[in-house]
Each structure stands twice: as C-alpha cells, then as structure tokens.
Enzyme design. Sequence first.
Site, PDB file in Angstrom:
ATOM      1  N   LYS A  82       1.817  -1.135   7.049  1.00  0.00           N
ATOM      2  CA  LYS A  82       0.578  -0.676   5.518  1.00  0.00           C
ATOM      3  C   LYS A  82       1.155   0.814   5.203  1.00  0.00           C
ATOM      4  O   LYS A  82       1.801   1.883   6.363  1.00  0.00           O
ATOM      5  CB  LYS A  82      -0.642  -0.204   6.214  1.00  0.00           C
ATOM      6  CG  LYS A  82      -1.899  -0.080   5.340  1.00  0.00           C
ATOM      7  CD  LYS A  82      -2.897  -0.470   5.987  1.00  0.00           C
ATOM      8  CE  LYS A  82      -4.417  -0.291   5.197  1.00  0.00           C
ATOM      9  NZ  LYS A  82      -5.299  -0.108   5.946  1.00  0.00           N
ATOM     10  N   SER A 157      -9.072  -2.842   3.178  1.00  0.00           N
ATOM     11  CA  SER A 157      -7.861  -1.576   2.392  1.00  0.00           C
ATOM     12  C   SER A 157      -6.739  -2.295   2.521  1.00  0.00           C
ATOM     13  O   SER A 157      -5.781  -2.063   1.523  1.00  0.00           O
ATOM     14  CB  SER A 157      -8.397  -0.773   2.775  1.00  0.00           C
ATOM     15  OG  SER A 157      -7.623  -0.203   3.935  1.00  0.00           O
ATOM     16  N   SER A 181     -11.057  -2.933   7.648  1.00  0.00           N
ATOM     17  CA  SER A 181      -9.601  -3.214   6.489  1.00  0.00           C
ATOM     18  C   SER A 181      -8.590  -4.229   7.259  1.00  0.00           C
ATOM     19  O   SER A 181      -8.262  -4.204   5.890  1.00  0.00           O
ATOM     20  CB  SER A 181      -9.138  -2.085   6.252  1.00  0.00           C
ATOM     21  OG  SER A 181      -9.965  -2.005   5.587  1.00  0.00           O
TER      22      SER A 181
HETATM   23  N1  GLN Z   1     -14.129  -0.966   3.299  1.00  0.00           N
HETATM   24  C1  GLN Z   1     -14.330  -0.191   3.904  1.00  0.00           C
HETATM   25  C2  GLN Z   1     -14.168   0.913   2.936  1.00  0.00           C
HETATM   26  O1  GLN Z   1     -14.481   1.079   2.566  1.00  0.00           O
HETATM   27  C3  GLN Z   1     -13.552  -0.190   4.933  1.00  0.00           C
HETATM   28  C4  GLN Z   1     -12.238   0.646   5.173  1.00  0.00           C
HETATM   29  C5  GLN Z   1     -11.253   0.794   6.290  1.00  0.00           C
HETATM   30  O2  GLN Z   1     -11.711   0.094   7.691  1.00  0.00           O
HETATM   31  N2  GLN Z   1     -10.074   0.790   5.704  1.00  0.00           N
HETATM   32  O3  GLN Z   1     -14.166   2.388   3.533  1.00  0.00           O
END
Ligand code: GLN
Length: 491
Positions: A82, A157, A181
């Site tokens: 990532k 994400s 994410s």
């Molecule tokens: N979707 C969640 C957010 O927008 C979690 C994102 C994540 O785990 N990095 O914060």
Amino acid sequence: MKVELFKDFTIADYHKWLREEKISLPELIEAFLERIKSIDPDLHAFLEINQQAALTEADILVKGDSFDKELAPLWGIPIAIKDNICVQGLPTTCGSRILRNYRSPYNATVIERLKEAGAIIIGKTNMDEFAMGSSTENSAFGPTRNPFDLERVAGGSSGGSAASVAALEVPISLGSDTGGSIRQPASFCGVVGLRPTYGRVSRYGLVSFASSLDQIGPIARSVDDCTRVFEIISGKDEQDSTCAPYPPFSRNDIPTEEEIRKLKIGLPREYFSGEVEKGVLELIEQSIDLLRKNNLETIEVRLPHTDYALEAYYIVSPCEASSNLARYDGVLYGFREKEGEDLESMYLSSRTRGFGEEVKRRIILGTYCLSSGYYDEYYLKGMKVRTLVRHDFEQVFEECDLLLTPVSPCLPFNLGEKTKDFYQMYLTDIFTIPSAMAGLPALSMNCGYCDHLPVGLQIIGPPFREELILGLAGFLEKRLSLTPPFPNFHQ
Ligand code: GLN
C-alpha cells in the site's frame, strides 16, 4: 512448465515449484509483471510498478547465496505494498497530490522483514488519500475498480492492495487498517485480510493517519498465505514505541481442529440488525450454520455501545489526523505551491491545492475539536466512549472465545454511488470501526457470493489472540471451499 497464474495458487505452491525448479524465479516475476501490465489499465490497483528493481531482485536472489531458498519463508514471492508504507527509493504518495513527488529514503520495518524473508516488492498500490475513505475513490490519482465488476468500488482505503490480490496480479499484499481499511476492501474483493492487534506489527515507516488506531496487516487469497505474511511482519520493534514487546506470531500456535470445535462463538446482536443487506446476512448465517453442524457452540452476545463507536471514531481519528498532517506544509515533503507572497500564504496555497476534499474536511474537523476549550468536550469525550466500547468487548470475551459478524452491511457499491453523501460512505465501516477502537485483532474472509459479488465475514478476537482467529478462519475456509466466479478478464 509454462507459468500459469490464473488460478488460486498459494505461497506453498509457488515455493514448491521454485524449489523443484519447475519454474525459474525471473520467469515467475515476469509473468506477474505481464499480468499487471495487461489488466491494470482496467483495474488501476497500482500507482507504481517496480519492474526493474523487482527483476534485479529476482536475479540477486537466484545468483546470491545470501538466502537459503529452502528456509527463507517468502523466497521469491512477489508482494504489493500500500502506498502509505515506505519502501526505499520508491514513491510514497499516500494517494495524495501533496506527496506526488515524494520518494522514501528508508524502508518501513515491515519492508525490512519481508526482504529478509526473501519477498520481492512488485509495486505500490492505490488507496484513498491518507487512508481516509472506504472506496479508494478519494485517491488523487483515480479510483481502483472491483475485479468482480469494474463498475463497482474495490472498497477502501486499501482498495488497490485488495483488488491486486483478487485479480491475481500478485499473490499477497500489505494494507493498513485504521477503522476497517484492510477488512472492508478484502470483503469487497473476496480475499482474506487481517487487522492485527494494535501494537502487534511495527508502524515504523507507515505514514500516520490516526496513530492510536493505524495498523499494518496482510491481504492474501488464502488464510494460510495471510498467516505466513503475518508471521514475518509481526513482533516488537525498537523503532516504534507503540509496538508491543510481544513475541512474533507463530503458526505453531494455531489450534488444532479438535480444539477449534471446542470454541464458543459469540454473535453480537447489534451486528445482525435490519441495516445489513439481505444477501449479506443470508451468507453469514450459512457460515454460522456450518459451524454449528461442526459442533461449535454459538451464543448471542450484546455490545451495547456499538452505536456510539462510529461517532467517536469520527472525533478521535480526525483529531489525530489534523495533528499528523500538519507536517505537510510545502516545506519538508512533496508538493509546494510556487505562488504566495510570504511563508504563510505558501503554506496555505500548498495545503489548499495539495489535499483533497475529504482530507481537508477531516483536518478542519480535527483542528476544531482540538482547539482551545474544546479538547475536553470532544477528543476527551471521544476517548471516554472508546473506553466504553473496549469494555463491551472485554465483557463478551468472558463469555465466548471469538466473535463472528458481517464485515460490511452492504455489497460492493457502484462507483460514485456514495461520494456525494460522506455519512453514507462512513456507514460502510460500521462493523469494523468498533473493534479497531478497542485495538482488537480482526479478520475478513470471503463466505460466498451474492449476485456474483463477494461477501465478507468478520472474526474478531481478544488482544494478541490472532492464532484463534486464523485457526477458525482456516477451519471455515476448508469447509466452505468456495470457487470464485472470476470475472471475464481472469480467463
Ligand atoms: N473508512 C474509514 C475512514 O475513512 C477507515 C479508514 C481506514 O481504516 N484507514 O476513516
């Protein structure tokens, strides 16, 4: 033997062929690079392909004697990373315009460990900007598409990391999970994703979003592959003071099938409500039945503060983000807006043009909540709610060993469907955020397909009990024995 990658092969398979010299390592790497080149223009899972370095690395591995391919656990296995995890010499953009030109001068601890195990970094994957989002549509470089339906999102994400594994562009990848994410994109792409216990994997070299929540974890096509990567990356690290002084995870600790049959599985009522799409619920219930048929005991449990976890997360995480992202000011890293009469206007225009809408929304929210006089009212209160959420879990783990829930209340949705309404987007993480707030380990795995789209099941465990989670996941995987309805470009 011709390298044939369009099947569900595992690390163990590749290893066997490499050891027996049925395929050569450069051939294997080239085949993966070819596949990326042919399908990634449709998918957009990668932001950077590490072509030359990956081939050189393969060469070094083959010629060198620094590795024993019998012993190195990931010898020659390509892995995608990532784009918020630092790999020396490669860009680390975090999916943001503000870091567009930034290259990492050092390796994250997880990267060092992967390299020591013989893995080959094949590229950096797409993500929501600074890991803020649930669909990878917040990437400044365009969204990743879902390999099962190119009109749908891959989740986020870590959408690029999940999609690349699902589309067989790479066998394994790393993602990061702040509130879901790793698990939500793994669910949307039909692969396995593990969020380790907070502190089980070093965050050194992971670009911070919300430091008290972020964790790096593996994404793979099988539970066994996920386990092998986790084994390599876990364990304490002098470079990260929040990394627990705990021994690395070992596969030998995974319980036997006989022991797994004795586990008591909790089903939290709050996660089986009307908010969950019918098709999702039906598949989760089929897996629960399967466990019951195998003599595992299931009990209903209550996590009464579940409803408050999402709200508290959207106070705590933006506060931490506003502080962490203060460093991107056009001076130290990446993008700088040239115009501007003085330093302050340069900061202002660099940040205004460098960050996307969602990131700015969170910086503003976090800055407001932390501003003088508001700290107690917001951040502190959010942290208090977080403690209540953690206590809920502590209590249920007195009654049962693991929890089983859906990963997300919905199926992978259409591109653009939720971008206008950010609260609807936030709600897709409603079942992954509470365990993240409690610092718990949790895994997402595929449990079937609804309208040709994958559905994920979540297993949550007590802190540092990943072996129980992975044990149950493996037990289920074996009995579900699912064949993915691979989309057209898989053939
Ligand atoms: N979707 C969640 C957010 O927008 C979690 C994102 C994540 O785990 N990095 O914060």
